[in-house]
Design a protein around this motif. Structure first.
Motif, mmCIF file in Angstrom:
data_model
loop_
_atom_site.group_PDB
_atom_site.id
_atom_site.type_symbol
_atom_site.label_atom_id
_atom_site.label_comp_id
_atom_site.label_asym_id
_atom_site.label_seq_id
_atom_site.Cartn_x
_atom_site.Cartn_y
_atom_site.Cartn_z
ATOM 1 N N GLN A 58 -11.570 -89.138 -56.657
ATOM 2 C CA GLN A 58 -10.629 -90.251 -56.680
ATOM 3 C C GLN A 58 -11.177 -91.420 -57.483
ATOM 4 N N ALA A 59 -12.475 -91.715 -57.347
ATOM 5 C CA ALA A 59 -13.052 -92.861 -58.044
ATOM 6 C C ALA A 59 -14.567 -92.757 -58.035
ATOM 7 N N ILE A 60 -15.177 -93.309 -59.081
ATOM 8 C CA ILE A 60 -16.623 -93.518 -59.126
ATOM 9 C C ILE A 60 -16.844 -94.994 -58.848
ATOM 10 N N LEU A 61 -17.367 -95.309 -57.693
ATOM 11 C CA LEU A 61 -17.464 -96.707 -57.276
ATOM 12 C C LEU A 61 -18.510 -97.442 -58.110
ATOM 13 N N PRO A 62 -18.199 -98.635 -58.601
ATOM 14 C CA PRO A 62 -19.109 -99.387 -59.479
ATOM 15 C C PRO A 62 -20.217 -100.093 -58.695
ATOM 16 N N GLU A 63 -21.040 -99.302 -58.022
ATOM 17 C CA GLU A 63 -22.137 -99.876 -57.258
ATOM 18 C C GLU A 63 -23.268 -98.864 -57.191
ATOM 19 N N VAL A 64 -24.486 -99.307 -57.479
ATOM 20 C CA VAL A 64 -25.657 -98.439 -57.489
ATOM 21 C C VAL A 64 -26.549 -98.793 -56.310
ATOM 22 N N ASN A 65 -26.967 -97.766 -55.590
ATOM 23 C CA ASN A 65 -27.919 -97.965 -54.504
ATOM 24 C C ASN A 65 -29.295 -98.212 -55.108
ATOM 25 N N GLN A 66 -29.851 -99.403 -54.922
ATOM 26 C CA GLN A 66 -31.118 -99.765 -55.554
ATOM 27 C C GLN A 66 -32.272 -98.918 -55.039
ATOM 28 N N ALA A 67 -32.195 -98.463 -53.813
ATOM 29 C CA ALA A 67 -33.303 -97.694 -53.236
ATOM 30 C C ALA A 67 -33.315 -96.253 -53.739
ATOM 31 N N THR A 68 -32.149 -95.627 -53.803
ATOM 32 C CA THR A 68 -32.079 -94.209 -54.183
ATOM 33 C C THR A 68 -31.611 -93.987 -55.615
ATOM 34 N N ARG A 69 -31.207 -95.049 -56.318
ATOM 35 C CA ARG A 69 -30.688 -94.948 -57.686
ATOM 36 C C ARG A 69 -29.547 -93.931 -57.760
ATOM 37 N N THR A 70 -28.608 -94.062 -56.850
ATOM 38 C CA THR A 70 -27.446 -93.180 -56.829
ATOM 39 C C THR A 70 -26.176 -94.008 -56.858
ATOM 40 N N LEU A 71 -25.107 -93.379 -57.359
ATOM 41 C CA LEU A 71 -23.784 -93.971 -57.333
ATOM 42 C C LEU A 71 -22.951 -93.251 -56.284
ATOM 43 N N LYS A 72 -21.979 -93.944 -55.743
ATOM 44 C CA LYS A 72 -21.121 -93.342 -54.738
ATOM 45 C C LYS A 72 -19.834 -92.875 -55.408
ATOM 46 N N ALA A 73 -19.558 -91.590 -55.237
ATOM 47 C CA ALA A 73 -18.320 -91.007 -55.753
ATOM 48 C C ALA A 73 -17.414 -90.723 -54.559
#
Length: 549
Positions: A326-341
């Motif tokens: 549905q969306a690739i959220l424009p936010e990066v987890n600083q600890a794990t360097r991952t994006l939330k899809a």
């Protein structure tokens, strides 16, 4: 007496062998002083030629002799090869270029011609079939196809917030009865939720019924006005029709669930007073759910909205749930360097509940065509992306490309290649390093031609190194016939390519230089010579000085 001729013969033989040994030693020392090219430039890998060089030095010398007889020179077209002659050079001293065919001033050999194509292919490498087989060189074709990025990830189920409704009170009233008493209770569409008593509706309904009972004409306007006032106090059209049909006031009404799902928020209790617009229930549907996946930042480019996804959960073994990104959220987890899809999954039977763990596979078959090469053929240098392009007759050359996404062992090439070309998919690092050395050598050999201070007529001379400074060196040189200079000691600018290894003060050298308008003459190159006696003029001067003492 008979032994005397034998002793004389032995002595003569000894002297002859000693002289030959001294000659060979002097010749080897002279060769050691010559600037030899690196192994990568002396001959291509496998013994094959590079660019416009002849097949061998012997063939090159033979071509030069033919050019001398035919009167050819640099810039002419060789009728035998059909190629333009760029210049002549000595393969042992490749930094010097000559316009006419002649004998090499450095070695006992003829100069070798360089044809058009040799300089244009600086950095090109030629590898013989035998060496290719030994190195395990494999090539692959650049093909045009579609990419199907495949990414795996894990995540958790959450409510689909787009499938959520709020049930509110339309007027001030009292909760007389609740049909749903706890959060997360399942409800069906149309199911009763609560019964409310609204005193303010009685006056509006009585007014409407009174107008309906009046006798006379043109009462339609009054009836419509009364009906509109009932709407204004919050009555639904269904409740208004019920008042019209029964002719009785309806102070109570029943709230029903607009959709099926679960009650995620319950704000009503029996006996409480509610105000107009107060939220009583919040219901979330379960027909679809969200799956929030943590995708590594490096793989985010492989995902895009609308891509298909399949999910599985250990809570529902053997079942695959389908959906889309549905969306690739424009936010990066600083600890794990991952994006939330965020994925939207179909949830037949409501078997996926919020909080469940799921594993997901993304499958995105992109409709647009792309140029594809094996990922192992791409060389990432840190500053650029390179592939080794395989050409005819065992030629290889590096090509800088712009790479796209990589998936399934294939890399997208956005710029730099064409469909049908072949690239090296194994041992390309060896060929690339060889090509880099070739390009570096060609650039170094071009340095003298680009230096303004060494342009002009060249002059040759010999002499002795007196001193070596940072930018200049002092040479006690012999006479220079080309400039009618007598033997003297003077300074020269150091050559652009540097001095031969091991050169020290007192060494005999051969050098080429160019006069400079400002400052000392500039050396083009310097070569060590074998040790030899001083010139006759200098020797006689030394004798004269000695006799005068």
């Amino acid at each position: 007496m008979k032994k005397k001729p034998l002793l004389i013969a032995i002595g003569v033989l000894t002297l002859a062998l000693g002289g030959f040994g001294i000659y060979q030693f002097g010749k080897s020392q002279g060769m050691a002083g010559m600037p030899m090219p690196e192994s990568s430039s002396a001959a291509p890998a496998g013994g094959a030629p590079t660019g416009g060089l002849p097949q061998s030095v012997a063939e090159g010398e033979e071509a030069t002799r033919r050019h001398v007889k035919s009167g050819l020179k640099a810039g002419d077209m060789d009728p035998v090869t059909g190629q333009k002659i760029l210049y002549y050079h000595d393969p042992m001293v490749p930094g010097n270029k000559f316009d006419a065919p002649a004998k090499s001033p450095f070695m006992d050999m003829m100069l070798v011609p360089v044809y058009a194509g040799g300089e244009a292919d600086e950095g090109k490498v030629t590898v013989s079939p035998r060496v290719q087989q030994n190195l395990g060189v494999r090539t692959a074709e650049v093909v045009e196809g579609t990419l199907s990025p495949q990414v795996s990830s894990v995540g958790s189920i959450a409510f689909n917030e787009r499938d959520q409704v709020v049930v509110q009170a339309r007027a001030i009233g009292y909760v007389e009865r609740l049909h749903v008493r706890a959060t997360l209770d399942p409800v069906r569409a149309g199911q009763p939720l609560a019964e409310l008593y609204v005193p303010d509706w009685i006056a509006a309904q009585e007014e409407f019924l009174s107008v309906r009972r009046m006798q006379g004409t043109d009462l339609g306007v009054l009836v419509d006005g009364a009906r509109q006032r009932m709407r204004q106090v919050g009555m639904s059209d269904a409740l208004i029709r019920q008042v019209e049909e029964t002719g009785k006031t309806q102070p109570r009404f029943t709230l029903t669930a607009p959709i099926g799902g679960v009650v995620v928020e319950l704000m009503a209790r029996e006996g409480m007073t509610v105000s107009s617009g107060a939220t009583l229930f919040r219901i979330n549907g379960l027909g679809t759910v969200w799956a929030n996946a943590e995708v590594p930042e490096s793989q985010a480019a492989l995902l895009r909205a609308g891509a298909k996804v399949q999910a599985q959960s250990p809570a529902v073994p053997g079942t695959t749930f389908s959906g889309r990104v549905q969306a690739i959220l424009p936010e990066v987890n600083q600890a794990t360097r991952t994006l939330k899809a965020r994925m939207e999954l179909s949830n037949p039977g409501g078997r996926l509940a919020p909080g469940m763990f799921v594993s997901m596979n993304f499958m995105d078959t992109r409709p647009e065509k792309a140029l594809l090469v094996p990922s192992e053929a791409v060389i990432q240098t840190g500053k650029r992306t390179v592939v080794m392009l395989a050409e005819d007759n065992g030629h290889f050359r590096p090509v800088e490309v712009r790479a796209g996404i990589e998936t399934g062992g294939q890399t997208e090439i956005k710029q730099g290649l064409q469909a049908g070309q072949r690239v090296v998919s194994s041992s390309q690092f060896l060929i690339d390093s060889e090509a880099s050395l070739r390009g570096l050598e060609a650039r170094l050999n071009d340095v003298p031609a680009k230096k303004a201070e060494i342009e002009g007529p060249r002059n040759d001379g010999e002499g002795k190194v007196v001193a070596i400074g940072r930018d200049t060196m002092t040479i006690a040189h012999d006479a220079i016939p080309s400039l009618k200079w007598k033997a003297m000691t003077m300074d020269f600018k150091l050559p652009p390519k540097g001095l031969p290894r091991g050169m020290t003060e007192g060494d005999r050298i051969s050098f080429t230089f160019v006069e400079s308008k400002d400052g000392p003459p500039a050396l083009v190159w310097v070569t060590l010579l074998a040790s030899k006696p001083a010139p006759a003029a200098a020797a006689s001067t030394a004798s004269a000085s000695g006799s005068g003492k």
